[in-house]
Design a protein around this motif. Structure first.
Motif, PDB file in Angstrom:
ATOM      1  N   ASN A 100       0.843  -1.193   0.000  1.00 35.67           N
ATOM      2  CA  ASN A 100       0.000   0.000   0.000  1.00 35.67           C
ATOM      3  C   ASN A 100       0.878   1.242   0.000  1.00 35.67           C
ATOM      4  OD1 ASN A 100       0.600   0.783   2.816  1.00 35.67           O
ATOM      5  ND2 ASN A 100      -0.585  -1.039   3.340  1.00 35.67           N
ATOM      6  N   TRP A 101       0.247   2.386   0.045  1.00 33.76           N
ATOM      7  CA  TRP A 101       0.956   3.634  -0.206  1.00 33.76           C
ATOM      8  C   TRP A 101       1.986   3.982   0.860  1.00 33.76           C
ATOM      9  CZ3 TRP A 101       0.872   7.708   3.189  1.00 33.76           C
ATOM     10  CH2 TRP A 101      -0.110   7.692   4.175  1.00 33.76           C
ATOM     11  N   ARG A 102       1.747   3.658   2.136  1.00 35.24           N
ATOM     12  CA  ARG A 102       2.646   4.169   3.165  1.00 35.24           C
ATOM     13  C   ARG A 102       4.065   3.604   3.072  1.00 35.24           C
ATOM     14  NH1 ARG A 102       1.810   6.248   9.282  1.00 35.24           N
ATOM     15  NH2 ARG A 102       4.035   6.481   9.731  1.00 35.24           N
ATOM     16  N   PRO A 103       4.278   2.288   3.063  1.00 38.01           N
ATOM     17  CA  PRO A 103       5.660   1.814   2.940  1.00 38.01           C
ATOM     18  C   PRO A 103       6.302   2.232   1.630  1.00 38.01           C
ATOM     19  CG  PRO A 103       4.109  -0.018   2.730  1.00 38.01           C
ATOM     20  CD  PRO A 103       3.333   1.166   3.204  1.00 38.01           C
ATOM     21  N   ARG A 104       5.493   2.407   0.606  1.00 36.38           N
ATOM     22  CA  ARG A 104       6.043   2.818  -0.679  1.00 36.38           C
ATOM     23  C   ARG A 104       6.540   4.265  -0.640  1.00 36.38           C
ATOM     24  NH1 ARG A 104       1.332   0.105  -4.509  1.00 36.38           N
ATOM     25  NH2 ARG A 104       2.130  -2.040  -4.446  1.00 36.38           N
ATOM     26  N   ILE A 105       5.752   5.156  -0.042  1.00 35.31           N
ATOM     27  CA  ILE A 105       6.194   6.545   0.008  1.00 35.31           C
ATOM     28  C   ILE A 105       7.347   6.696   1.000  1.00 35.31           C
ATOM     29  CG2 ILE A 105       4.717   7.513   1.827  1.00 35.31           C
ATOM     30  CD1 ILE A 105       5.517   9.062  -1.638  1.00 35.31           C
ATOM     31  N   ARG A 221       7.285  10.126  10.160  1.00 39.47           N
ATOM     32  CA  ARG A 221       6.258   9.346  10.855  1.00 39.47           C
ATOM     33  C   ARG A 221       5.093  10.238  11.279  1.00 39.47           C
ATOM     34  NH1 ARG A 221       9.377   7.263  14.180  1.00 39.47           N
ATOM     35  NH2 ARG A 221       8.935   8.365  16.135  1.00 39.47           N
ATOM     36  N   LEU A 222       5.394  11.427  11.782  1.00 33.91           N
ATOM     37  CA  LEU A 222       4.325  12.342  12.188  1.00 33.91           C
ATOM     38  C   LEU A 222       3.486  12.779  10.991  1.00 33.91           C
ATOM     39  CD1 LEU A 222       6.092  14.686  14.777  1.00 33.91           C
ATOM     40  CD2 LEU A 222       4.716  12.653  15.207  1.00 33.91           C
ATOM     41  N   VAL A 227      -1.667  11.849   7.851  1.00 35.54           N
ATOM     42  CA  VAL A 227      -2.368  11.507   6.615  1.00 35.54           C
ATOM     43  C   VAL A 227      -3.273  10.300   6.836  1.00 35.54           C
ATOM     44  CG1 VAL A 227      -2.068  10.720   4.242  1.00 35.54           C
ATOM     45  CG2 VAL A 227      -0.567  12.496   5.140  1.00 35.54           C
ATOM     46  N   GLU A 228      -2.743   9.292   7.508  1.00 34.41           N
ATOM     47  CA  GLU A 228      -3.565   8.091   7.778  1.00 34.41           C
ATOM     48  C   GLU A 228      -4.770   8.444   8.628  1.00 34.41           C
ATOM     49  OE1 GLU A 228      -0.916   5.105   9.392  1.00 34.41           O
ATOM     50  OE2 GLU A 228      -0.763   4.169   7.395  1.00 34.41           O
ATOM     51  N   ILE A 231      -7.378  10.100   6.396  1.00 34.27           N
ATOM     52  CA  ILE A 231      -8.036   9.108   5.537  1.00 34.27           C
ATOM     53  C   ILE A 231      -9.049   8.320   6.351  1.00 34.27           C
ATOM     54  CG2 ILE A 231      -7.667   7.040   4.143  1.00 34.27           C
ATOM     55  CD1 ILE A 231      -4.915   8.208   3.406  1.00 34.27           C
ATOM     56  N   ALA A 232      -8.651   7.896   7.546  1.00 36.57           N
ATOM     57  CA  ALA A 232      -9.532   7.107   8.410  1.00 36.57           C
ATOM     58  C   ALA A 232     -10.760   7.918   8.812  1.00 36.57           C
ATOM     59  CB  ALA A 232      -8.775   6.621   9.637  1.00 36.57           C
ATOM     60  N   ASP A 233     -10.581   9.188   9.152  1.00 40.36           N
ATOM     61  CA  ASP A 233     -11.705  10.036   9.552  1.00 40.36           C
ATOM     62  C   ASP A 233     -12.718  10.177   8.408  1.00 40.36           C
ATOM     63  OD1 ASP A 233     -10.624  10.373  12.020  1.00 40.36           O
ATOM     64  OD2 ASP A 233      -9.843  12.395  11.667  1.00 40.36           O
TER      65      ASP A 233
END
Length: 236
Positions: A100-105, A221-222, A227-228, A231-233
């Motif tokens: 998914n996008w997070r480890p990739r970015i 990380r912050l 961002v996560e 997206i969740a909200d």
């Protein structure tokens, strides 16, 4: 009205995107744009960008300065060619880890940081309104493709991409990152001398040492946690 700036930009586009015809008269040239740019990159890596000039690069190649003008019109075009050569071809989306996008970015940020650390002059010559070459554009395309997976709006993705690039720039090595009073030993001595005026900064000097990455992982990380959360909200 066509300005000198427009003319220069058009020339840089032709140079970087392979639209300019090479020398056609005389014997087969022994120089090339890539060879000239590589010599300039090597010089900038060793001595800094200020050491790069048409005269110096020509001398390092054992050619005359006029020989270089058959390929670049001046230092501005030379630096543009240097940038695209130094950043190199970007990785592909399949080269980035994770599903998914997070480890990739995160991987994209790490690889960009490694590239800039290898060529410390790069972050500062890649600022401002300018023409980007195919390699550098490819790095931006890759980050855009990764961030498209977030579901953020286009303006949000553009803002996030700018933020991530700025974060890498701000957490470069101590010699190139923004000045902080706890880094320079003379400034640190002043903090100790004037502890009554700057008690919080003075106390920080006796704390743990600054992280070796100048806070890059912590800041990243912050940013991505935020961002996560956004997206969740939106999904809730």
């Amino acid at each position: 009205m066509v300005t000198d700036e427009d003319t220069a930009a058009d020339g840089t586009i032709q140079l970087l995107w392979g639209l300019r015809e090479g020398p056609t008269r005389g014997p087969k040239p022994v120089l090339s744009l890539e060879r000239i740019a590589q010599a300039a990159v090597d010089l900038a890596d060793a001595e800094g960008l200020a050491a790069v000039s048409m005269q110096r690069v020509a001398a390092d190649l054992d050619f005359t300065k006029m020989s270089l003008y058959r390929y670049v019109t001046g230092k501005d075009e030379l630096v543009a060619a240097m940038i695209d050569l130094a950043v190199g071809a970007p990785p592909t989306l399949a080269d980035l880890p994770g599903s998914n996008w997070r480890p990739r970015i995160e991987a994209w940020v790490r690889l960009l940081g490694q590239t800039w650390e290898a060529h410390p002059w790069l972050p500062w010559v890649t600022m401002g309104d300018r023409v980007m070459g195919p390699n550098e554009t490819g790095w931006t395309e890759l980050s855009a493709a990764v961030l498209a997976e977030t579901g953020l709006t286009v303006p949000e993705r553009m803002s996030l991409a700018r933020m991530l690039g700025g974060h890498v720039r701000a957490t470069m090595s101590v010699s190139t990152a923004g000045t902080q009073p706890w880094v320079n030993r003379h400034q640190a001595a002043l903090l100790r001398e004037h502890a009554d005026r700057y008690p919080t900064l003075r106390a920080m000097l006796d704390g743990e040492a600054a992280p070796p990455d100048n806070g890059r992982d912590f800041g990243l990380r912050l940013i991505l946690d935020g961002v996560e959360r956004l997206i969740a909200d939106r999904k809730s």
